[in-house]
Design an enzyme around this catalytic site. Structure first.
Site, PDB file in Angstrom:
ATOM      1  N   HIS A 113       0.843  -1.195   0.000  1.00  0.00           N
ATOM      2  CA  HIS A 113       0.000   0.000   0.000  1.00  0.00           C
ATOM      3  C   HIS A 113       0.879   1.246   0.000  1.00  0.00           C
ATOM      4  O   HIS A 113       1.835   1.330   0.767  1.00  0.00           O
ATOM      5  CB  HIS A 113      -0.913   0.048   1.227  1.00  0.00           C
ATOM      6  N   ASP A 164     -15.662   2.712   6.740  1.00  0.00           N
ATOM      7  CA  ASP A 164     -14.587   3.549   6.218  1.00  0.00           C
ATOM      8  C   ASP A 164     -15.049   4.313   4.995  1.00  0.00           C
ATOM      9  O   ASP A 164     -14.756   5.502   4.848  1.00  0.00           O
ATOM     10  CB  ASP A 164     -13.371   2.692   5.859  1.00  0.00           C
ATOM     11  N   ARG A 221     -15.043  12.864   5.688  1.00  0.00           N
ATOM     12  CA  ARG A 221     -13.765  13.529   5.969  1.00  0.00           C
ATOM     13  C   ARG A 221     -13.383  14.452   4.819  1.00  0.00           C
ATOM     14  O   ARG A 221     -12.843  15.534   5.035  1.00  0.00           O
ATOM     15  CB  ARG A 221     -12.663  12.479   6.174  1.00  0.00           C
ATOM     16  N   SER A 232      -8.280   3.814   8.163  1.00  0.00           N
ATOM     17  CA  SER A 232      -8.841   3.681   6.818  1.00  0.00           C
ATOM     18  C   SER A 232      -7.992   2.716   5.983  1.00  0.00           C
ATOM     19  O   SER A 232      -8.514   1.804   5.336  1.00  0.00           O
ATOM     20  CB  SER A 232      -8.889   5.066   6.172  1.00  0.00           C
ATOM     21  N   LYS A 268      -9.015  -1.759   5.387  1.00  0.00           N
ATOM     22  CA  LYS A 268      -9.208  -2.307   4.046  1.00  0.00           C
ATOM     23  C   LYS A 268      -8.187  -3.391   3.742  1.00  0.00           C
ATOM     24  O   LYS A 268      -8.501  -4.409   3.141  1.00  0.00           O
ATOM     25  CB  LYS A 268      -9.124  -1.176   3.006  1.00  0.00           C
TER      26      LYS A 268
END
Lengths: 438, 438
Positions: free
Chosen positions: A82, A161, A168, A183, A187
Site C-alpha cells: 500500500h 470507512d 472527511r 482507513s 481495508k
C-alpha cells in the site's frame, strides 16, 4: 452510552474505549448516528488525536463493519503493498505482476485519485475494458487462477470507512494519522492478506509532507498491522518530485509497459524493486530482502512479469492487444511542448504543483462526480539530477482542453527548479521500519 | 471562498475574516452549507477558540441573519438583563416588573430550560394562559403600553443562532465562550435595547463552572456589546447553590409572587436588587447603581412592582386571578419530605445535582420533545449558612412520578453538605465588570 458523551470525551482529550468506538462507528454506518455528530467527532479526533490503542479499536470497528475475506483456500502467503499516495506513483501496476510471477498471491484493493494524487484504479480503468468491480467470489477465483487480482473497494469491505471517508473529504479532516491509519489498515486487513509492505510517502507531493508525520503514520500503521497478526513493514520514500516520467492515467500505463519490458526510469524501478523484493521476502520466496530484489529484477528481465501482467489484464476483461500496441490508443486533441529556457541541472519538480496541473488538464477529478480524461497528463523528459541544454524539451502536456494550456504550461514550468551547477539526484528511500525498530 | 477552506483555516488555529464568517453563517442558515460541515467548524471553534474580533464578526453574522427590532418609537433608554443560566434563577421575573415600574422599557427575550438549568420562558408558561409567542408588532405595542414584554425567540430574531444552537446541543459544542457569546449577544442586540446588564454565573450549577472562564465570558460579552454601541456591564455571581428556596416552574412563580410582595429570601433579593438597581441606573433613572438599588427596593415595598407584574401577566393573557390566589393551582400527585438526619449548619446545596433531580421529577426536559410538568420541583426550607436541628424538614419534593421519588430524595439529600460548626452564607456577588475594567 450516547453519541454526545463520546464526542464530549474526545473533545476533552480523553481516550475512547473499544466499546465506545464500536458503538459510534456501528451506529453511524447503519444511520442511527447522524453525519453532523460524526463530523464533530472527526474534528475532535483530528485536533486531539488518538493513542495507539484507540487507533487499533477504530481499525477494528471499520474492519468489522463489513466482511473480512477468507483466502485460506488459496495456498501460500498472501502479500499486498500500500502506498499513501503521490504523483506519478504507478508502482502497484508494475509490482503486482512481478510478485505474482514469483508465485505469491497478490490480492490488491486499490483506490481512486484524490486531490492532486493519482489512483491505481483510475490508471487501470484507462485500459479499455478493464474491470475493477468483481464480486468476492470472482475476486477469489481470479486470485487463485491468475495469481493476482486488482479491484476497488467493494461495498462489503469496510463500509464504515467508505462512508466516513466521504465525510472527511468535505469536513477538512483527511490529514489525521489515526483516521488515515484506520482507513488504510481496515481495508488491507479485510483483503485477507498475511503480510503487507507500506510505502509511506513524504515531501511536497505526499499527504503527509513532513518527515516526522510520515514517520508517525508508518509507526501507527505497523503497530495496527502487527496487532492484527499481519507481518507489516514500511518504507518512507521521497515524494517531492513525481515518480517516473509520466503523470496521467494512460500515459502512466504506457510507462508501466516500458517498465515491465525492463525499460523503466531509474527512480521508479528503484522503488518498485525495493517494494516487490520486500514482498517476495515476506511471501517466503527469498532468504532476504536483497535476494527478493534480485529475484524481482530477474522476473522483469526474463519477461515473466510482462507475461503475468498480460494474464492479469486479460482476466479482468482489459484489452491485451492494446497493451502490445499502445500507440493505437486515442491521442489527446492538444499537445504542448516546453523547451528549456537555459542550460542547467534539474534540481526538483514540485510533485504537488504537477499533480494539481494534471487534474486541470483532465487527468483527475475536481469534484467527485467529474469524468476523467484518461489521455490527459504530462510527460517529462528529464529527472532531478539530470543535465539539460537550452532548447531541450523539458516536458509535453496532453489535454483536450485548449483553454487550460497556457496556465498549465506556466504552472508546470514554474514547478521545475534548476541549478547552474551539477546536482545529484535526490535520495529516494529514507527509512525502513518494521516491528523491531519502531 | 469555500466551506472546506474556512473549516481548514479554523482547524489550523487561524483567525477567520468577517467575510469568511458571514459566508459560512449565511450559507448555513439558507441550507447551502450542510449540518456536517457546520458541526466540523463548531468543533474546530470549540477546540481552537476565536479571538475578540472573530467573536464580534460571528455575533454580527448571527444578528444579520434575521431582523433587528427598531424600538426608536418608544421613548427612554431600553434596558434588558441576561443571565447565563442556573438553578432556581427566577430573577428576570421579579426584576422586569421592578424596572418597568421605574419607567424603563424592558424588552425581554428569554430562553427555555437547558440541561440542569431552568428557563424563564418555561416558568412564565406555568402561569395558566401566559403567552410568549407574540409578533414583532404585538411585542412593540405591549412594550409601549405596559412597559415590559417577556417573549421567546421569534423566528425573525437571529435564525442562524437558533439553527446553530440546536446543532451545538447534539454535537457537544455548547460550552465554548465565542459560541456562547455570539448566541447571547446577537439575540440581545436584535431586541433593540440600548443597555444590558449581564449576570454571568459561576460555580457547579453554572455552564461555566470555573471563575476564570466566567470572567473570560463576561469580558467577551462586554466587548461585543460595547462594540455594538450598547452600554454593557456584567456581574459574576455565585451559582453553587440554587438561588432562592424553590426549583421548578410553578414553585418558582409562587416564590416570585412572594418576592414581589417583599417577602423573598435574602440571596434571591440581593441578586435581584443588584441587577434591577443597575438597570435603573443604566436606564437613566438614578444617579448611581446604589441609588438604583434603593429605588428598586422602594418600588417593591410600595407595591408598584407587584402591580406592574399583574399588568404584564394580564397583557400577555396570563391568569391574573391565579397569581392572587396561587393556592388554587393544581398540586403534584406526590409530595415527599426529607427531615434533617442530625443537627448542623447547611454548608452548600449542589445546584447541578438539584437541577438534574428537578428534571427527573418532571420540571425539565430530558429530550427536547418532552413535556414539562409545571407543578414538579423542590422546595428547600434552609439556605447555606442556616442552622438546622435534627428532624427539621430540609426539603419537600413535588412530582407526579411516584417511581422516581426514592432516587430523587437520595440525590437531593446527597447534594446537601452540612457542618457541625457554624458557617457563614456564601458570597454571592464576586465581581463587577464594565468597559473600564475589562
Amino acid at each position: 452510552m450516547t453519541a454526545y458523551e463520546i464526542i464530549s470525551k474526545k473533545r476533552d482529550g480523553l481516550s475512547l474505549s473499544a466499546e465506545e468506538i464500536k458503538f459510534f462507528i456501528n451506529n453511524y454506518t447503519t444511520g442511527r448516528i447522524a453525519d453532523y455528530q460524526m463530523s464533530a467527532l472527526l474534528m475532535a479526533i483530528f485536533l486531539n488525536g488518538m493513542d495507539d490503542q484507540e487507533s487499533r479499536f477504530l481499525t477494528d470497528a471499520y474492519l468489522h463493519s463489513g466482511q473480512v475475506l477468507d483466502l485460506s483456500e488459496i495456498p501460500g502467503i498472501k502479500v499486498d503493498k500500500h502506498s499513501t499516495g503521490g504523483v506519478g506513483d504507478k508502482v502497484s501496476i508494475i509490482l503486482a505482476p512481478i510478485v505474482a510471477a514469483a508465485g505469491i498471491p497478490v490480492p490488491m484493493i486499490s483506490g481512486r485519485g484524490l486531490g492532486h494524487s493519482g489512483g491505481t484504479l483510475d490508471k487501470l480503468e484507462s485500459i479499455t475494458g478493464f474491470r475493477i468491480d468483481y464480486t468476492r467470489k470472482e475476486f477469489i477465483d481470479k486470485l487463485k487462477t491468475v495469481g493476482a487480482c486488482l479491484i476497488g473497494q467493494t461495498k462489503e469491505i469496510a463500509p464504515a470507512d467508505k462512508k466516513i471517508y466521504a465525510l472527511r473529504d468535505v469536513t477538512a479532516t483527511v490529514q489525521s494519522i489515526p483516521l488515515i491509519a484506520a482507513s488504510i489498515m481496515s481495508k488491507k486487513i479485510a483483503e485477507g492478506i498475511d503480510a503487507l509492505v507500506l510505502d509511506v510517502k513524504t515531501g511536497v507531493g505526499a499527504f503527509m509532507s513532513s518527515y516526522e508525520k510520515s514517520l508517525n503514520l508508518a509507526r501507527t500503521l505497523i503497530r495496527i498491522g502487527e496487532e492484527a497478526g499481519k507481518k507489516t513493514v514500511a518504507y518512507i520514500t521521497d515524494m517531492n518530485s513525481p515518480l517516473g516520467r509520466t503523470v496521467g492515467n494512460w500515459l502512466e500505463i504506457v510507462e508501466c509497459i516500458d517498465c515491465l519490458k525492463n525499460k523503466g526510469p531509474n527512480d521508479l524501478m528503484e522503488i518498485t524493486h525495493l517494494l516487490s523484493g520486500t514482498m517476495i521476502y515476506l511471501g517466503g520466496k527469498s532468504e532476504s530482502i536483497e535476494d527478493g530484489i534480485s529475484l524481482s529484477k530477474h522476473l522483469l528481465k526474463d519477461g515473466s512479469a510482462w507475461e503475468q501482467f498480460l494474464r492479469i489484464v486479460d482476466a479482468q476483461d482489459g484489452d491485451v492487444a492494446l497493451l502490445k500496441e499502445p500507440e493505437f490508443y486515442a491521442e489527446s486533441e492538444f499537445k504542448a511542448d516546453f523547451p528549456a529556457p537555459e542550460d542547467g541541472w534539474i534540481k526538483s519538480i514540485n510533485a504537488f504543483e504537477v499533480g494539481t496541473a494534471a487534474v486541470l488538464l483532465g487527468a483527475g477529478r475536481q469534484r467527485s462526480e467529474d469524468m476523467i480524461d484518461y489521455k490527459a497528463g504530462v510527460r517529462f523528459y528529464f529527472k532531478p539530477g539530470e543535465k539539460v541544454n537550452k532548447g531541450d524539451l523539458l516536458f509535453t502536456l496532453y489535454t483536450d482542453k485548449k483553454e487550460i494550456i497556457p496556465f498549465a504550461l506556466e504552472k508546470i514550468s514554474a514547478a521545475i527548479t534548476t541549478s547552474p551547477v551539477a546536482v545529484s539526484p535526490p535520495r529516494l528511500i529514507h527509512t525502513y521500519l518494521d516491528k523491531t525498530n519502531i
